[in-house]
Design a protein around this motif. Structure first.
Motif, short mmCIF file in Angstrom:
data_model
loop_
_atom_site.label_atom_id
_atom_site.label_comp_id
_atom_site.label_asym_id
_atom_site.label_seq_id
_atom_site.Cartn_x
_atom_site.Cartn_y
_atom_site.Cartn_z
N VAL A 86 0.86 -1.18 0.00
CA VAL A 86 0.00 0.00 0.00
C VAL A 86 0.90 1.23 0.00
O VAL A 86 1.67 1.44 0.94
CB VAL A 86 -0.93 0.01 1.23
N ALA A 122 1.28 5.44 -0.65
CA ALA A 122 0.68 6.76 -0.80
C ALA A 122 1.58 7.64 -1.65
O ALA A 122 2.81 7.56 -1.55
CB ALA A 122 0.47 7.40 0.58
N VAL A 142 -2.64 5.13 -3.21
CA VAL A 142 -3.53 6.15 -2.68
C VAL A 142 -2.86 7.50 -2.93
O VAL A 142 -1.84 7.83 -2.33
CB VAL A 142 -3.80 5.96 -1.19
N SER A 156 -2.75 11.80 -3.32
CA SER A 156 -3.32 13.04 -2.81
C SER A 156 -2.80 14.20 -3.65
O SER A 156 -1.72 14.14 -4.23
CB SER A 156 -2.96 13.27 -1.34
N GLU A 168 -7.47 11.36 -2.85
CA GLU A 168 -8.11 12.17 -1.82
C GLU A 168 -7.45 13.54 -1.78
O GLU A 168 -6.22 13.64 -1.79
CB GLU A 168 -7.99 11.48 -0.46
N TRP A 214 -5.04 11.63 7.18
CA TRP A 214 -4.95 10.90 5.90
C TRP A 214 -4.14 9.61 6.07
O TRP A 214 -4.58 8.54 5.64
CB TRP A 214 -4.29 11.80 4.85
N ARG A 254 -6.25 7.10 7.96
CA ARG A 254 -7.31 6.49 7.16
C ARG A 254 -6.76 5.41 6.23
O ARG A 254 -7.40 4.37 6.04
CB ARG A 254 -8.04 7.57 6.34
N ILE A 255 -5.61 5.67 5.65
CA ILE A 255 -5.01 4.66 4.76
C ILE A 255 -4.74 3.37 5.53
O ILE A 255 -5.09 2.28 5.08
CB ILE A 255 -3.70 5.20 4.14
N GLU A 256 -4.11 3.50 6.69
CA GLU A 256 -3.76 2.30 7.46
C GLU A 256 -5.01 1.61 7.99
O GLU A 256 -5.08 0.36 8.03
CB GLU A 256 -2.81 2.68 8.60
N GLU A 308 -8.03 1.61 6.58
CA GLU A 308 -8.76 0.98 5.48
C GLU A 308 -8.03 -0.22 4.89
O GLU A 308 -8.66 -1.22 4.56
CB GLU A 308 -9.01 2.01 4.37
N HIS A 309 -6.72 -0.11 4.77
CA HIS A 309 -5.96 -1.15 4.08
C HIS A 309 -5.15 -2.05 5.02
O HIS A 309 -4.58 -3.05 4.57
CB HIS A 309 -5.02 -0.51 3.06
N VAL A 327 0.54 0.48 5.68
CA VAL A 327 1.04 1.46 4.71
C VAL A 327 2.51 1.16 4.51
O VAL A 327 3.28 1.06 5.47
CB VAL A 327 0.80 2.91 5.18
#
Length: 272
Positions: A34, A36, A60, A62, A88, A101, A104-106, A108-109, A112
């Motif tokens: 994952v 970002a 993901v 931004s 996002e 942010w 939320r990534i960690e 949801e998935h 990271v």
């Protein structure tokens, strides 16, 4: 570095060859990772989204511009059907928003594994004496403060990963500043120093066994992309790095053990 391939081909090949070791410590694939990408809406961000999705990562992105971010995300999804690419709008000048942010990534998935920092900007002057300190005020925000915020927001999650990587894109001017680029070069140098301090955190956290996560710096003279070539068909862009080659080098940071890339500068152009 401006978002802006002439030279540096040998350096790019070196970056691609970073991935020859695919043993357990090398994490030679991004399948299941994952990652970002900050500044995902620009040409370099678009190329990074495409390459990371191609490598199998969940990506993901931004950007401060929701329209260009949506276009970049859609392009990566279209090019790699089945890839998970989302975007996002995040204000990276707001530390709390950046931390939210990352959280939320960690959440949801479940993990990271990388933060690729592609937030850019450039201001310059004709001479040193005509430097406008308002340029410094802007560049300090874009090139330094955003690095501080993303690193502080993501470092714990990256340390929890068995292949965490923080990747900063920097410029040769940080090493050899020119008179007309005082503010820009100073900001880039500060961002590099901050990233190297993060690398030291990873080194110390790894103890005697060495780091499991890494912070690395990719250095370019400037960037070039297809639209720039179309606008200036006769330009040489000597020493510039194509955004696709930069994306290849970004993916390559995961293809060596953390100890080999942590705290290093990988030059994609000739050293000044």
């Amino acid at each position: 570095m401006s978002d802006g391939a002439g030279g540096g081909e040998n350096k790019v090949r070196e970056a691609r060859n970073m991935g020859s070791d695919t043993g357990t410590g090398g994490n030679g694939t991004l399948d299941g990772a994952v990652v970002a990408v900050a500044g995902a809406g620009g040409p370099a961000g678009r190329a990074a989204l495409l390459r990371l999705a191609e490598a199998g990562a969940t990506v993901v992105g931004s950007d401060h511009d929701p329209e260009r971010l949506a276009e970049a995300v859609d392009a990566a999804r279209y090019a790699h059907g089945g890839a998970t690419v989302t975007g996002e709008t995040v204000d990276l000048l707001d530390l709390d928003a950046t931390r939210a942010w990352a959280g939320r990534i960690e959440k949801e998935h479940g993990r990271v594994d990388g933060l690729v920092h592609l937030v850019g900007g450039w201001r310059g002057s004709q001479t040193f004496t005509r430097t406008d300190l308002d340029d410094w005020d802007l560049l300090e925000q874009l090139l330094v403060r955003t690095v501080q915020h993303t690193s502080l927001a993501f470092h714990e999650g990256l340390q929890r990963s068995d292949r965490g990587r923080y990747v900063l894109i920097s410029a040769a001017g940080a090493t050899k500043p020119t008179a007309g680029n005082a503010a820009y070069s100073a900001a880039k140098a500060a961002a590099e120093a901050w990233t190297l301090a993060l690398a030291d955190f990873f080194r110390k956290a790894g103890g005697e066994q060495g780091p499991t996560s890494a912070a690395a710096i990719l250095v370019v003279k400037a960037l070039v992309h297809d639209a720039m070539r179309a606008e200036r068909p006769n330009a040489k862009f000597a020493g510039f790095t194509d955004v696709r080659d930069l994306a290849e080098a970004v993916a390559g940071v995961w293809e060596k053990p953390a100890a080999e890339v942590n705290g290093t500068r990988l030059w994609l152009t000739e050293k000044p």
